[in-house]
Scaffold this motif. Structure first.
Motif, PDB file in Angstrom:
ATOM      1  N   ALA A  13      74.301   4.063 -71.250  1.00  0.00           N
ATOM      2  CA  ALA A  13      73.882   3.780 -69.868  1.00  0.00           C
ATOM      3  C   ALA A  13      73.797   5.079 -69.061  1.00  0.00           C
ATOM      4  CB  ALA A  13      74.850   2.798 -69.214  1.00  0.00           C
ATOM      5  N   LEU A  14      74.737   5.978 -69.255  1.00  0.00           N
ATOM      6  CA  LEU A  14      74.687   7.278 -68.561  1.00  0.00           C
ATOM      7  C   LEU A  14      73.492   8.103 -69.036  1.00  0.00           C
ATOM      8  CD1 LEU A  14      78.476   8.215 -68.480  1.00  0.00           C
ATOM      9  CD2 LEU A  14      77.025   7.541 -66.546  1.00  0.00           C
ATOM     10  N   PHE A  15      73.211   8.064 -70.321  1.00  0.00           N
ATOM     11  CA  PHE A  15      72.046   8.759 -70.870  1.00  0.00           C
ATOM     12  C   PHE A  15      70.758   8.246 -70.225  1.00  0.00           C
ATOM     13  CE2 PHE A  15      68.689   8.735 -74.205  1.00  0.00           C
ATOM     14  CZ  PHE A  15      68.484  10.107 -74.290  1.00  0.00           C
ATOM     15  N   ILE A  16      70.644   6.921 -70.100  1.00  0.00           N
ATOM     16  CA  ILE A  16      69.469   6.326 -69.454  1.00  0.00           C
ATOM     17  C   ILE A  16      69.370   6.786 -68.004  1.00  0.00           C
ATOM     18  CG2 ILE A  16      68.410   4.171 -68.664  1.00  0.00           C
ATOM     19  CD1 ILE A  16      69.618   2.827 -71.161  1.00  0.00           C
ATOM     20  N   ILE A  80      69.616  -6.158 -67.481  1.00  0.00           N
ATOM     21  CA  ILE A  80      68.420  -6.353 -66.657  1.00  0.00           C
ATOM     22  C   ILE A  80      68.683  -5.865 -65.239  1.00  0.00           C
ATOM     23  CG2 ILE A  80      66.945  -8.097 -65.569  1.00  0.00           C
ATOM     24  CD1 ILE A  80      66.973  -9.616 -68.237  1.00  0.00           C
ATOM     25  N   SER A  81      69.850  -6.185 -64.705  1.00  0.00           N
ATOM     26  CA  SER A  81      70.215  -5.717 -63.358  1.00  0.00           C
ATOM     27  C   SER A  81      70.262  -4.199 -63.295  1.00  0.00           C
ATOM     28  CB  SER A  81      71.570  -6.289 -62.942  1.00  0.00           C
ATOM     29  OG  SER A  81      71.506  -7.693 -62.890  1.00  0.00           O
ATOM     30  N   TYR A  82      70.832  -3.585 -64.310  1.00  0.00           N
ATOM     31  CA  TYR A  82      70.919  -2.127 -64.368  1.00  0.00           C
ATOM     32  C   TYR A  82      69.513  -1.516 -64.368  1.00  0.00           C
ATOM     33  CZ  TYR A  82      72.469   2.501 -65.978  1.00  0.00           C
ATOM     34  OH  TYR A  82      72.711   3.855 -66.094  1.00  0.00           O
ATOM     35  N   GLY A  83      68.610  -2.102 -65.132  1.00  0.00           N
ATOM     36  CA  GLY A  83      67.229  -1.624 -65.149  1.00  0.00           C
ATOM     37  C   GLY A  83      66.582  -1.727 -63.779  1.00  0.00           C
ATOM     38  N   GLY A  84      66.850  -2.810 -63.071  1.00  0.00           N
ATOM     39  CA  GLY A  84      66.315  -2.973 -61.723  1.00  0.00           C
ATOM     40  C   GLY A  84      66.903  -1.976 -60.743  1.00  0.00           C
TER      41      GLY A  84
END
Length: 134
Positions: A13-16, A80-84
């Motif tokens: 998640a940090l990499f993204i 999905i929330s993280y992507g948003g």
């Protein structure tokens, strides 16, 4: 929640987030890749991996029984929330970036594909401790 089963998820998640925060001028542009919508496949791919890692981490953790039982649903909703949230940050906070609804759709597609394929993935890679049942 024990963080150890989720270290891979947190790291990914940090990499993204780092990738999403790179200023637009520093991202290489290749016209033939744009034709193939390469960017959208990258979005789907990194969120596919994030979701698989999240499901795995939630199923391996031992502290919260409900999280273990509903790992797929929780991982899907969180990813999905993280992507948003990242798309919103790209539109408001990150330099030389912009929010893109199609990136969000690609992120979500990767998440959904991950939960649909998770049972197969867990069979293909049993040595990675992808448990099938809570």
């Amino acid at each position: 929640m024990s963080r150890k089963p989720n270290l891979l998820t947190i790291g990914w998640a940090l990499f993204i987030m780092i990738l999403c925060g790179i200023p637009g001028r520093d991202i290489p542009h290749f016209s033939f890749l744009e034709i193939l919508s390469f960017d959208k496949w990258v979005h789907a791919g990194v969120f596919f991996i994030l979701t698989v890692l999240a499901v795995r981490g939630f199923r391996l953790q031992k502290r919260f029984h409900a999280l273990k039982m509903y790992a797929i649903l929780v991982a899907l909703l969180l990813c999905i929330s993280y992507g948003g949230i990242l798309e919103i940050l790209q539109g408001t906070l990150f330099a030389e970036r912009s929010a893109d609804i199609y990136d969000f759709i690609a992120n979500s597609f990767g998440c959904i594909l991950a939960v649909l394929l998770y049972p197969k993935i867990s069979k293909w890679f049993p040595s990675l401790n992808f448990p099938l049942h809570g």
